[in-house]
Scaffold this motif. Sequence first.
Motif, PDB file in Angstrom:
ATOM      1  N   ASP A 291       0.151  11.307  10.710  1.00 13.90           N
ATOM      2  CA  ASP A 291      -1.000  10.610  10.157  1.00 13.90           C
ATOM      3  C   ASP A 291      -0.582  10.013   8.813  1.00 13.90           C
ATOM      4  OD1 ASP A 291      -3.553   9.636   9.875  1.00 13.90           O
ATOM      5  OD2 ASP A 291      -4.555  11.585  10.020  1.00 13.90           O
ATOM      6  N   ALA A 292      -1.430   9.172   8.225  1.00  8.72           N
ATOM      7  CA  ALA A 292      -1.115   8.568   6.937  1.00  8.72           C
ATOM      8  C   ALA A 292      -2.380   8.376   6.122  1.00  8.72           C
ATOM      9  CB  ALA A 292      -0.410   7.223   7.134  1.00  8.72           C
ATOM     10  N   TYR A 293      -2.355   8.850   4.880  1.00  8.79           N
ATOM     11  CA  TYR A 293      -3.444   8.621   3.939  1.00  8.79           C
ATOM     12  C   TYR A 293      -2.906   7.700   2.846  1.00  8.79           C
ATOM     13  CZ  TYR A 293      -6.148  12.563   5.907  1.00  8.79           C
ATOM     14  OH  TYR A 293      -6.856  13.395   6.736  1.00  8.79           O
ATOM     15  N   LEU A 294      -3.579   6.586   2.614  1.00 10.46           N
ATOM     16  CA  LEU A 294      -3.129   5.602   1.627  1.00 10.46           C
ATOM     17  C   LEU A 294      -3.980   5.700   0.359  1.00 10.46           C
ATOM     18  CD1 LEU A 294      -0.763   4.112   2.847  1.00 10.46           C
ATOM     19  CD2 LEU A 294      -2.475   4.434   4.626  1.00 10.46           C
ATOM     20  N   TYR A 295      -3.322   5.548  -0.809  1.00 15.83           N
ATOM     21  CA  TYR A 295      -4.063   5.793  -2.042  1.00 15.83           C
ATOM     22  C   TYR A 295      -3.692   4.890  -3.216  1.00 15.83           C
ATOM     23  CZ  TYR A 295       0.160   8.677  -2.518  1.00 15.83           C
ATOM     24  OH  TYR A 295       1.452   9.124  -2.532  1.00 15.83           O
ATOM     25  N   TYR A 296      -2.896   3.837  -3.009  1.00 12.07           N
ATOM     26  CA  TYR A 296      -2.570   2.960  -4.145  1.00 12.07           C
ATOM     27  C   TYR A 296      -2.164   1.585  -3.648  1.00 12.07           C
ATOM     28  CZ  TYR A 296      -1.122   1.752  -8.897  1.00 12.07           C
ATOM     29  OH  TYR A 296      -1.024   1.169 -10.136  1.00 12.07           O
ATOM     30  N   MET A 297      -2.681   0.538  -4.305  1.00 14.59           N
ATOM     31  CA  MET A 297      -2.369  -0.840  -3.941  1.00 14.59           C
ATOM     32  C   MET A 297      -1.629  -1.510  -5.096  1.00 14.59           C
ATOM     33  SD  MET A 297      -5.020  -3.988  -3.043  1.00 14.59           S
ATOM     34  CE  MET A 297      -6.032  -2.969  -1.977  1.00 14.59           C
ATOM     35  N   LEU A 298      -0.542  -2.240  -4.761  1.00 15.04           N
ATOM     36  CA  LEU A 298       0.214  -2.974  -5.777  1.00 15.04           C
ATOM     37  C   LEU A 298       0.408  -4.406  -5.323  1.00 15.04           C
ATOM     38  CD1 LEU A 298       1.906   0.019  -5.336  1.00 15.04           C
ATOM     39  CD2 LEU A 298       2.871  -0.789  -7.472  1.00 15.04           C
TER      40      LEU A 298
ATOM     41  N   MET B 226       0.870  -1.178   0.000  1.00 13.23           N
ATOM     42  CA  MET B 226       0.000   0.000   0.000  1.00 13.23           C
ATOM     43  C   MET B 226       0.903   1.223   0.000  1.00 13.23           C
ATOM     44  SD  MET B 226      -3.257  -0.628  -0.105  1.00 13.23           S
ATOM     45  CE  MET B 226      -3.961   0.933   0.440  1.00 13.23           C
ATOM     46  N   ARG B 227       0.588   2.175  -0.871  1.00 13.93           N
ATOM     47  CA  ARG B 227       1.373   3.402  -0.936  1.00 13.93           C
ATOM     48  C   ARG B 227       0.523   4.613  -0.599  1.00 13.93           C
ATOM     49  NH1 ARG B 227       5.370   2.220  -6.111  1.00 13.93           N
ATOM     50  NH2 ARG B 227       6.603   0.645  -5.015  1.00 13.93           N
ATOM     51  N   GLY B 228       1.172   5.605  -0.041  1.00 16.94           N
ATOM     52  CA  GLY B 228       0.458   6.810   0.344  1.00 16.94           C
ATOM     53  C   GLY B 228       1.410   7.857   0.862  1.00 16.94           C
ATOM     54  N   GLU B 229       0.855   8.767   1.678  1.00 14.04           N
ATOM     55  CA  GLU B 229       1.632   9.882   2.209  1.00 14.04           C
ATOM     56  C   GLU B 229       1.602   9.868   3.731  1.00 14.04           C
ATOM     57  OE1 GLU B 229       3.131  12.647   0.262  1.00 14.04           O
ATOM     58  OE2 GLU B 229       2.901  11.070  -1.226  1.00 14.04           O
ATOM     59  N   ILE B 230       2.777  10.065   4.317  1.00 14.22           N
ATOM     60  CA  ILE B 230       2.857  10.343   5.753  1.00 14.22           C
ATOM     61  C   ILE B 230       2.694  11.845   5.916  1.00 14.22           C
ATOM     62  CG2 ILE B 230       4.272  10.217   7.826  1.00 14.22           C
ATOM     63  CD1 ILE B 230       3.510   7.487   6.782  1.00 14.22           C
ATOM     64  N   LEU B 231       1.755  12.250   6.766  1.00 13.02           N
ATOM     65  CA  LEU B 231       1.388  13.661   6.879  1.00 13.02           C
ATOM     66  C   LEU B 231       1.468  14.153   8.318  1.00 13.02           C
ATOM     67  CD1 LEU B 231      -1.787  13.114   4.771  1.00 13.02           C
ATOM     68  CD2 LEU B 231       0.030  14.616   4.007  1.00 13.02           C
ATOM     69  N   MET B 232       1.757  15.434   8.465  1.00 11.77           N
ATOM     70  CA  MET B 232       1.628  16.070   9.770  1.00 11.77           C
ATOM     71  C   MET B 232       0.448  17.040   9.682  1.00 11.77           C
ATOM     72  SD  MET B 232       4.359  18.277  12.053  1.00 11.77           S
ATOM     73  CE  MET B 232       5.256  16.824  12.580  1.00 11.77           C
ATOM     74  N   PRO B 233      -0.635  16.791  10.420  1.00  7.55           N
ATOM     75  CA  PRO B 233      -1.796  17.683  10.383  1.00  7.55           C
ATOM     76  C   PRO B 233      -1.413  19.123  10.744  1.00  7.55           C
ATOM     77  CG  PRO B 233      -2.333  15.634  11.512  1.00  7.55           C
ATOM     78  CD  PRO B 233      -0.853  15.624  11.302  1.00  7.55           C
ATOM     79  N   TRP B 234      -2.183  20.073  10.213  1.00  4.18           N
ATOM     80  CA  TRP B 234      -1.899  21.487  10.486  1.00  4.18           C
ATOM     81  C   TRP B 234      -1.835  21.778  11.987  1.00  4.18           C
ATOM     82  CZ3 TRP B 234       0.144  24.388   7.043  1.00  4.18           C
ATOM     83  CH2 TRP B 234      -0.211  24.330   5.692  1.00  4.18           C
ATOM     84  N   SER B 235      -2.764  21.209  12.750  1.00  3.62           N
ATOM     85  CA  SER B 235      -2.809  21.507  14.187  1.00  3.62           C
ATOM     86  C   SER B 235      -1.540  21.029  14.888  1.00  3.62           C
ATOM     87  CB  SER B 235      -4.039  20.854  14.824  1.00  3.62           C
ATOM     88  OG  SER B 235      -4.013  19.445  14.614  1.00  3.62           O
ATOM     89  N   VAL B 236      -1.049  19.845  14.512  1.00  4.47           N
ATOM     90  CA  VAL B 236       0.180  19.307  15.100  1.00  4.47           C
ATOM     91  C   VAL B 236       1.369  20.164  14.680  1.00  4.47           C
ATOM     92  CG1 VAL B 236       1.704  17.310  15.227  1.00  4.47           C
ATOM     93  CG2 VAL B 236      -0.773  16.980  15.127  1.00  4.47           C
ATOM     94  N   PHE B 237       1.399  20.563  13.412  1.00  2.00           N
ATOM     95  CA  PHE B 237       2.494  21.378  12.886  1.00  2.00           C
ATOM     96  C   PHE B 237       2.600  22.712  13.640  1.00  2.00           C
ATOM     97  CE2 PHE B 237       3.607  24.800   9.831  1.00  2.00           C
ATOM     98  CZ  PHE B 237       4.938  24.454   9.590  1.00  2.00           C
TER      99      PHE B 237
END
Length: 670
Positions: A219-226, A168-179
């Motif tokens: 946080d992490a949003y996932l958007y592609y499966m291989l 599974m591929r996606g992005e590791i994110l830091m939410p605005w509030s945490v940032f």
Amino acid sequence: MDEIKTHIEHLRKQLDEYNYNYYVLNSPTISDIDFDRMMAELQNLEEKYPEYSDPHSPTQRVGNDINKSFTQVAHKYPMLSLGNTYTKDEVVAFYERVRNGLNEDFKITGELKYDGTSISLVYIGGKLVRAITRGDGVRGDDVTDNVKTIRSIPLQLRGSDYPAEFEMRGEILMPWSVFESLNTERERQEEPLFANPRNAAAGTLKSQNSAVVASRNLDAYLYYMLGENLPTEDHYENLQLARKWGFKIPEAMKECYSLDDMMDFISYWDENRKNLPVATDGIVFKVSSLRQQRNLGYTAKSPRWAIAYKFQAEKAVTRLNSVSYQVGRTGTITPVANLDPVQLSGTVVKRASLHNDDIIQSLDLHIGDMVYVEKGGEIIPKITGVDKDARGENIMLGERVKFIKKCPECGTFLIRYEGEAAWYCPNEFGCPPQIKGRIEHFISRRAMNIEGLGPETIDLFYHIGWVENAADLYTLNENDIAGLERLGEKSAANIMRAVEDSKNVPFERVLFALGIRYVGETVAKKLAMAFTNIDRIISAEEEELIAVDEIGTRIARSVRDYFAQERNIDFVNRLRNAGVQMSLSEDRILSQTDILKGATIVISGTFSHHSRDEYKLMIEQHGGKNTGSVSAKTTYLLAGDNMGPAKLEKANKLGIKIISEEDFLRMIDK
């Protein structure tokens, strides 16, 4: 003891469920106090009964303070970047390219483009076994321990209908509030602030202390499966199934059956993205069918079946206080505007690029002007205009900005090459930023990939007098490095190991690392494949260089000029003597033939045995040339299913020989 084991497994199952409800569904079903109490109980039991430990236990999410370095791992499937567009017309062009490439009905999945750091998660038997950063797209860093601390990433999947092994591929994110909270705390501690959530997330993920990662609430949003045996042949449907298995799949997705659907998706999110808890910088459109994705294939850098549409940049108005000048590794002088701080796209902007002298003159800039600032693609701030109406009441307006005449670092008079917008410092061997910049380019990940060294360490070694060019790196002494206050024995050992490992970097990347003007990664690969070793490139005449595909007069002359300098020949010889690869490997050379020498081949349609990209590689490997359009110079049209009728008609009209993929494979004896 069975009762203890059963209770431990019960606690793990319950805590996993609470984690999923809180971090994925955003619907907590237990108080923080009760959750912490259960977690503490589980930790105590695991410490007391280590025989029941499990690397996928919820307790692994708290991290530890063990300092570690990262191991590089090859991606099973390369992590390529997407082609960027900035206008709706370019989205239309993408849609038309897909339609012409497929010649059949297709569906597009629209998704938001999240501004984080890319990650690939490998699951075997429903358990997370490895997490790898993008790296250079071919290899990345194993950050599994750090990723386990991110509570929205499942360590054990729910249900049982998932593939035995997949990514599974996606992005590791830091939410605005945490940032914002993190930067507030860093400011209070008088520490440097993070520039934006993406940089903060990337820096956090590469922390060598997983307890720090756990504390940052990524946080992490996932958007592609291989994978080899995915549940369906449809990207959108696979993501819906992944949501059931416990993955955090963004809700902001839409199945688009027409261009109108795609435009509606753009219009909606261009406005509503500002209400999201994480940073976004655009939209991604993907062909949904995995079969059609395979048929469309890839360019050298990105898939043909997907494209990123970048939102228009936000603008702000602020005061220009001064202009400073930076010197790049090739001597390019870049003007930088220093501004009153202004909030833009979620970050505070204090500096912006002015690009070159022509831009400055066209803007008619004066010190003290109120200027319009925006982020190109919402990443790099730039000045796009001047509020000239504000000049009448601006008592602080100063002199007109004029480009400098001398290098700000070494004082050498600048030069400007015919046909170029930039000014250059010609003192390439005596100007410190150019010297250090070339070394930094040499050690970069896409070049020699010498980890442990960075701009600060290179600057230190340069000022000590240890390095004047990259060849000096191979004469460094571990004990000397260990004696430096800022480094120490472990850093010294890591640097020396990375330097030694760089001797195995393949020749085409060595050629790129030399830093020859205009020789990027693709050109370096073309030259390496055409000439096979450095000596043949050094002795090649301009006409021989131009004969190589995609090499024009400008590149050929730059290569000739580089090797005409005795300093550069000495540099290459020192690298050679140190053990750096100066030729293609025997296997690479033996795999090349001239079976297709002189042949120009156009590929059209879809194929059974190999993808179009694979056929392109075969054509180049056997001495042929691949082009995109049929002309009188075309030797063969390699025709697959659903090929473009226009190409077929033109090939027949010109008498071009049409061959099937079986014909082609027989031609190259494969």
